[in-house]
Enzyme design. Sequence first.
Site, mmCIF file in Angstrom:
data_model
loop_
_atom_site.group_PDB
_atom_site.id
_atom_site.type_symbol
_atom_site.label_atom_id
_atom_site.label_comp_id
_atom_site.label_asym_id
_atom_site.label_seq_id
_atom_site.Cartn_x
_atom_site.Cartn_y
_atom_site.Cartn_z
ATOM 1 N N LEU A 1 0.847 -1.203 0.000
ATOM 2 C CA LEU A 1 0.000 0.000 0.000
ATOM 3 C C LEU A 1 0.876 1.244 0.000
ATOM 4 C CD1 LEU A 1 -3.130 -0.475 2.295
ATOM 5 C CD2 LEU A 1 -2.971 -0.433 -0.177
ATOM 6 N N HIS A 2 1.556 1.458 -1.121
ATOM 7 C CA HIS A 2 2.332 2.679 -1.301
ATOM 8 C C HIS A 2 1.366 3.762 -1.802
ATOM 9 C CE1 HIS A 2 2.345 2.154 -5.689
ATOM 10 N NE2 HIS A 2 2.462 0.859 -5.411
ATOM 11 N N ALA A 3 1.876 4.879 -2.266
ATOM 12 C CA ALA A 3 1.063 6.066 -2.550
ATOM 13 C C ALA A 3 -0.173 5.811 -3.417
ATOM 14 C CB ALA A 3 1.928 7.151 -3.178
#
Length: 94
Positions: free
Chosen positions: A20-22
Amino acid sequence: MEDTDTTATRSVRIGSEHGLHARPAKLFTQAVGGSGAKVTIAKGDGKPVNAASILAVIALGIDHGDEVTVSVDGDDAAAVLDRLVDLLLTDHDS
């Protein structure tokens, strides 16, 4: 009118290849905000955070395959939870 508030909770493994990066976090938090429900997310046995806050979600450091627990409080909680779990299971990196 009857109070229809409910709570729904489910654990799920993250499908995005890079966690769950940007970008996937933004999609998730936008869906949470649009749901009108109170939603929390926790990584493993960690403390739940406000799932509408992109900074709080990114700060959890959620990677591909990590198990998270999502809890939804509000009207139609089960349906909101289904939509959010679908987002978390989807690989947004491919």
